[in-house]
Design an enzyme around this catalytic site. Structure first.
Site, short mmCIF file in Angstrom:
data_model
loop_
_atom_site.label_atom_id
_atom_site.label_comp_id
_atom_site.label_asym_id
_atom_site.label_seq_id
_atom_site.Cartn_x
_atom_site.Cartn_y
_atom_site.Cartn_z
N GLU A 85 0.84 -1.21 0.00
CA GLU A 85 0.00 0.00 0.00
C GLU A 85 0.87 1.25 0.00
O GLU A 85 1.87 1.31 0.73
CB GLU A 85 -0.89 -0.02 1.25
N HIS A 86 0.47 2.21 -0.83
CA HIS A 86 1.21 3.47 -0.99
C HIS A 86 2.62 3.20 -1.49
O HIS A 86 3.55 3.95 -1.20
CB HIS A 86 1.21 4.29 0.32
N GLY A 137 -13.32 2.65 -1.21
CA GLY A 137 -11.99 2.06 -1.07
C GLY A 137 -11.77 0.81 -1.88
O GLY A 137 -10.80 0.10 -1.68
N SER A 165 -11.96 1.01 -5.32
CA SER A 165 -11.57 1.51 -6.63
C SER A 165 -12.69 1.57 -7.65
O SER A 165 -12.53 1.15 -8.80
CB SER A 165 -10.46 0.62 -7.17
N SER A 166 -13.81 2.14 -7.23
CA SER A 166 -14.91 2.31 -8.18
C SER A 166 -14.51 3.26 -9.31
O SER A 166 -14.96 3.10 -10.44
CB SER A 166 -16.15 2.84 -7.45
N SER A 167 -13.66 4.23 -9.02
CA SER A 167 -13.30 5.19 -10.07
C SER A 167 -12.49 4.51 -11.17
O SER A 167 -12.77 4.70 -12.36
CB SER A 167 -12.57 6.41 -9.50
N GLU A 170 -7.95 10.03 -14.77
CA GLU A 170 -8.21 10.33 -13.36
C GLU A 170 -7.38 11.55 -12.91
O GLU A 170 -7.87 12.42 -12.20
CB GLU A 170 -7.90 9.09 -12.52
N ASP A 222 -4.67 0.74 -9.33
CA ASP A 222 -6.10 0.41 -9.45
C ASP A 222 -6.51 0.09 -10.88
O ASP A 222 -7.26 -0.85 -11.13
CB ASP A 222 -6.95 1.56 -8.90
C1 GLA Z 1 -5.35 4.69 -3.94
C2 GLA Z 1 -4.66 5.04 -5.24
C3 GLA Z 1 -3.65 3.95 -5.64
C4 GLA Z 1 -2.71 3.63 -4.49
C5 GLA Z 1 -3.50 3.39 -3.20
C6 GLA Z 1 -2.59 3.21 -2.00
O1 GLA Z 1 -6.16 3.57 -4.11
O2 GLA Z 1 -5.60 5.18 -6.28
O3 GLA Z 1 -2.93 4.35 -6.78
O4 GLA Z 1 -1.75 4.65 -4.32
O5 GLA Z 1 -4.38 4.45 -2.92
O6 GLA Z 1 -1.84 2.06 -2.14
#
Ligand code: GLA
Length: 389
Positions: free
Chosen positions: A36-37, A126, A128-130, A162, A174
């Site tokens: 993550e991140h 959280g 990732s609908s976008s 995006e 995502d």
């Molecule tokens: C969001 C962003 C991703 C990623 C995550 C964290 O979902 O869209 O690109 O950075 O946060 O891992």
């Protein structure tokens, strides 16, 4: 909500003067198992596609107009393809417009279209609908014109939509997760080289349980860009000692231990998360290949603690769900997934323990917080696809 094709056909006819769609695209949401991140730090991620998706039904129009209706918002928008312009209102339509604009900028000759968008994914939840909306739109528009864009290129175009149309400086995870995943597999993605591998992920006798805090987040206006800046400050620091450092991906734990004392403590903590998280993804991938789910679960929980303590992107609701899950026998591990500050936590849970976890959330979490958590299981589903009807 689970949708079926009959409902989509009916709603399409209602929205668009009795017409029938000729194409149906499905683009799944994602849960990130670990990593993550790390994507905007050129590191590693390991997401799966969920078995819930956004559907985009489409038919061509010969007047060069793009019309889109979202059943969730019960709104219709329309633009001439030649005058898409920039971002505007309503917010959801920017993902559609931005994706069409990026495809055209890439040289794809789009035709006019009617698009009906039906979502099984919560917005801002959280998962990732976008990205799913961008990918679903792209798949539907490409299928209408029988155009082909390489999936890696397509993921990058969707991400660009995006950035430019939704003011969200997201990484690449995502869109790759929605487009390039396989059923029964997790996507190990190297965000620097954009090379990827599919690791079997169909744990026997266990499932991924999604625990949705229902606390909405939005990454554009949140601490997300602040974290990106802190990571860049870390890169600047390390580059003074080693000119080959281009991203936090190039920093390892030894370098961090040697220099952390001379760094701004906040920047050092952010770097520690990214550096250790990259190492955890590599380790977790090996654990997955070996079927070592206890080890995998422990790494998930370590990842959460690092996101909570060093990266500081968790929140009370996510922490409560993770702690509660980790107390239950049969839970291998748990962590927040996605950007943080709300959204979802996930747990890898033996089938026999799912009920106990659900009950514990009801009795302990739901009483403590304003909103009850939404709890459901998911599995590694297939990436996006478009069918001709
Ligand atoms: C969001 C962003 C991703 C990623 C995550 C964290 O979902 O869209 O690109 O950075 O946060 O891992």
């Amino acid at each position: 909500m689970q949708v079926n094709t009959d409902t989509i056909l009916k709603e399409f006819a209602q929205a668009f003067e009795g017409h029938a769609p000729t194409v149906l695209a499905r683009a799944p949401g994602r849960v990130n198992l670990i990593g993550e991140h790390t994507d905007y730090n050129e590191g590693y991620v390991l997401p799966i596609a969920m078995d819930r998706a956004i559907f985009v039904a489409a038919r061509p129009r010969d007047d060069g107009r793009l019309r889109a209706q979202s059943t969730l918002f019960n709104e219709t928008v329309a633009w001439p393809l030649e005058e898409l312009g920039g971002p505007g209102e309503p917010a959801w339509a920017n993902y559609v417009k931005g994706t069409a604009a990026m495809l055209m900028r890439h040289g794809v000759e789009l035709c006019g279209a009617d698009l009906l968008i039906v979502s099984e994914l919560p917005i801002g939840g959280g998962v990732s609908s976008s990205a799913a909306l961008e990918v679903g739109t792209a798949k539907a528009l490409l299928a209408l014109t029988e155009a082909f864009v390489d999936p890696v290129q397509l993921a990058l175009l969707c991400r660009q939509a995006e950035h430019e149309f939704a003011n969200s400086p997201c990484g690449i995870m995502d869109q790759f997760a929605s487009l390039l995943t396989h059923e029964g597999a997790a996507l190990l993605l190297d965000c620097r080289s954009q090379q990827f591998d599919h690791l079997p992920f169909a744990p026997e006798g266990a499932a991924i349980v999604v625990m949705d805090t229902q606390v909405k987040h939005s990454i554009g206006g949140s601490e997300y860009p602040v974290r990106q800046k802190q990571c860049l400050a870390g890169v600047e620091f390390f580059r003074q000692n080693d000119a080959s450092v281009r991203a936090l991906r190039d920093v390892n734990e030894v370098m961090l231990a040697r220099h952390a004392g001379q760094m701004d403590p906040t920047v050092a903590a952010r770097c520690r998360h990214v550096v250790t998280e990259n190492a955890r993804v590599v380790h977790a991938s090996e654990a997955l290949r070996a079927g070592a789910f206890h080890e995998f679960g422990q790494l998930m929980t370590d990842s959460h603690r690092s996101l909570r303590d060093d990266y500081k992107v968790s929140c009370a609701e996510l922490d409560a769900l993770v702690e509660l899950a980790c107390d239950i026998g049969g839970v291998y591990g748990a962590r927040m997934t996605g950007g943080g500050f709300g959204g979802c936590a996930i747990a890898l849970v033996e089938d026999h323990a799912i009920d106990a976890l659900t009950r514990a959330i009801k009795s302990r979490y739901d009483r403590q917080f304003d909103k009850p958590a939404l709890v459901y299981t998911t599995r590694a589903a297939a990436g996006a696809e478009a069918l001709h009807l």
